[in-house]
Design a protein around this motif. Sequence first.
Motif, PDB file in Angstrom:
ATOM      1  N   PHE A 111     -31.942  -5.292   5.204  1.00 56.39           N
ATOM      2  CA  PHE A 111     -31.838  -4.201   6.172  1.00 56.39           C
ATOM      3  C   PHE A 111     -30.730  -4.424   7.192  1.00 56.39           C
ATOM      4  O   PHE A 111     -30.611  -3.678   8.164  1.00 56.39           O
ATOM      5  CB  PHE A 111     -33.196  -3.907   6.817  1.00 56.39           C
ATOM      6  N   VAL A 112     -29.908  -5.433   6.946  1.00 58.30           N
ATOM      7  CA  VAL A 112     -28.600  -5.498   7.606  1.00 58.30           C
ATOM      8  C   VAL A 112     -27.500  -5.347   6.560  1.00 58.30           C
ATOM      9  O   VAL A 112     -26.477  -4.724   6.803  1.00 58.30           O
ATOM     10  CB  VAL A 112     -28.420  -6.797   8.433  1.00 58.30           C
TER      11      VAL A 112
ATOM     12  N   ILE B  51     -38.386  -9.307  -8.206  1.00 56.09           N
ATOM     13  CA  ILE B  51     -38.742  -9.328  -6.782  1.00 56.09           C
ATOM     14  C   ILE B  51     -38.624  -7.925  -6.213  1.00 56.09           C
ATOM     15  O   ILE B  51     -37.615  -7.242  -6.375  1.00 56.09           O
ATOM     16  CB  ILE B  51     -37.842 -10.297  -5.991  1.00 56.09           C
ATOM     17  N   GLY B  52     -39.681  -7.502  -5.518  1.00 55.42           N
ATOM     18  CA  GLY B  52     -39.693  -6.227  -4.817  1.00 55.42           C
ATOM     19  C   GLY B  52     -40.133  -6.471  -3.391  1.00 55.42           C
ATOM     20  O   GLY B  52     -41.310  -6.345  -3.057  1.00 55.42           O
ATOM     21  N   HIS B  53     -39.200  -6.838  -2.535  1.00 53.89           N
ATOM     22  CA  HIS B  53     -39.558  -7.218  -1.163  1.00 53.89           C
ATOM     23  C   HIS B  53     -38.466  -6.741  -0.214  1.00 53.89           C
ATOM     24  O   HIS B  53     -38.192  -5.546  -0.154  1.00 53.89           O
ATOM     25  CB  HIS B  53     -39.771  -8.739  -1.102  1.00 53.89           C
ATOM     26  N   GLN B  54     -37.800  -7.662   0.481  1.00 56.12           N
ATOM     27  CA  GLN B  54     -36.832  -7.271   1.514  1.00 56.12           C
ATOM     28  C   GLN B  54     -35.489  -7.985   1.365  1.00 56.12           C
ATOM     29  O   GLN B  54     -34.670  -7.945   2.287  1.00 56.12           O
ATOM     30  CB  GLN B  54     -37.384  -7.624   2.915  1.00 56.12           C
TER      31      GLN B  54
ATOM     32  N   GLN C 203     -43.112  -0.133   5.281  1.00 58.42           N
ATOM     33  CA  GLN C 203     -42.166  -0.586   6.313  1.00 58.42           C
ATOM     34  C   GLN C 203     -40.785   0.005   6.074  1.00 58.42           C
ATOM     35  O   GLN C 203     -40.129   0.507   7.005  1.00 58.42           O
ATOM     36  CB  GLN C 203     -42.086  -2.112   6.303  1.00 58.42           C
ATOM     37  N   GLN C 204     -40.328  -0.056   4.834  1.00 63.46           N
ATOM     38  CA  GLN C 204     -38.973   0.393   4.531  1.00 63.46           C
ATOM     39  C   GLN C 204     -38.847   1.908   4.623  1.00 63.46           C
ATOM     40  O   GLN C 204     -37.846   2.421   5.152  1.00 63.46           O
ATOM     41  CB  GLN C 204     -38.580  -0.116   3.143  1.00 63.46           C
TER      42      GLN C 204
ATOM     43  N   HIS D  75     -36.249  -3.838  11.991  1.00 66.24           N
ATOM     44  CA  HIS D  75     -36.746  -4.350  10.713  1.00 66.24           C
ATOM     45  C   HIS D  75     -36.336  -5.811  10.493  1.00 66.24           C
ATOM     46  O   HIS D  75     -37.175  -6.651  10.204  1.00 66.24           O
ATOM     47  CB  HIS D  75     -36.207  -3.464   9.590  1.00 66.24           C
ATOM     48  N   GLY D  76     -35.044  -6.095  10.564  1.00 68.33           N
ATOM     49  CA  GLY D  76     -34.566  -7.470  10.644  1.00 68.33           C
ATOM     50  C   GLY D  76     -34.348  -8.226   9.359  1.00 68.33           C
ATOM     51  O   GLY D  76     -33.588  -9.196   9.340  1.00 68.33           O
TER      52      GLY D  76
END
Length: 486
Positions: free
Chosen positions: A437-438, A201-204, A143-144, A432-433
């Motif tokens: 990602f902001v 943590i490896g996420h968003q 996604q990223q 993405h949201g």
Amino acid sequence: MEQLLVPLQWFSQNILQKPAFFVGLLVLIGYLLLKKPLHDVFAGFVKATVGYMILNVAASGLVVTFRPILAALNYKFNIGAAVIDPYFGLAAVNNKIADEFPKFAGLAASALLIGFFVNIALVALRKITKVRTLFITGHIMVQQATTVSLMVVLLLAGFVNDNTGLATLLIGLVCGLYWAVSSNMTVEATQRLTGGGGFAIGHQQQFAIWFVDKIAPKLGKKEENLDNLKLPAFLNIFHDTVVASATLMLFFFGAILFVLGPDIMSNPEVITSGTLYAGPEKQAFFMYVMEVAFTFSVYLFILMQGVRMFVAELTNAFQGISSKLLPGSFPAVDVAASYGFGSSSAVLFGFVSGLVGQLITIILLIVFKSPVLIITGFVPVFFDNAAIAVYADKRGGWKAAVILSFLSGVLQVALGAVAVSLLGLASYGGYHGNIDFVIPWLPFAFSFKHLGIAGYVLVCLFLLAIPQLQFAKAKDKEAYYRGEAQ
């Protein structure tokens, strides 16, 4: 060269982008390095893989439960807008690249591999880079990498100049730096939360977790956490996760579903996924509402069980990897792994507070006639804000959890609208949201646009500087490498 690419592509498609098997493979390697008996190696592989699959089933179920409600809201109120959700965003970015930059379609998979090897290199050189974490959530990386692909080919178009090889390298390098550095930022906070759980943590929302860990103590007292929150006797039932989640979802989703009404929820042209209302001749509408709300609680419970299974195996097995292959490293895993270590109520408080923040901001966008309208998506409103509440509650109690989750919801919508406008995604219906990602990716994107390749270089240098600053600030340098909170 082609002979080398074939196995790498196979690994990317079948292992790296399938996080359950990637986690299982890591456990298998770790136990072999620890010289465990083969039957224990196999059992660990199975439990870790199945545990992660359980987590994926639960996470997908939560998304499927929520999306029909979004579709119905769009239909009833004729809202045409961008949904802030990584899956909507993935589709939107892919469609935009295919329409406007067809030469660059499909770069993300190759860039992902470059980024993963950049992450490995940074960990292998940890004495120089100060990076301790290996980002292993492959579906998030897809996604990223896709979103960053659009940022590079759109905002650095003058420098890339139709050179797909150069674009792939630029995307992979900045993604690898982000994955390594941002997950490294969560080590101390996660070790503190989990009591030395041995993972990051490896996420968003890694930048958000770092910020929350620092600011939460200033907003409240950790002693006043959600578990210690004194409730009237009849409200003590809400200390039970199942009861709390089912009741809150019945209240929030129930109100929304009754506004939407049975006609829309039984329309197969609107409700194309999730549970379709069967009609009054088969089921009372209030029973359908209760079923949908309680389904949320079911998936949340399943998610917790999956987390417990794979985290236990991964934590033990990664000792072999960290001692033999990548000394002192930590696996950076899905943020849902943190939910089992915080207050049982924090996940729900974070979801509700973030949702309220999003809804208020969406109303303000409408009132002030924003050219870009944002629709809330389940993944950011749940996973970002639940994680923020879990970490905030640990450090600053319930007040910090509510305030910071609410603020996250506001930023997701307000800055999500800016990102949609910057990247021209309004007509493609998604972005993405997620909170990272902001912030920081929206400022990164503006740097690409206004400073060109110099902005890209500054972003890379900024990311490389972060672990150096973390290390410089650590009072005990050896404790830093062990991931101990100071």
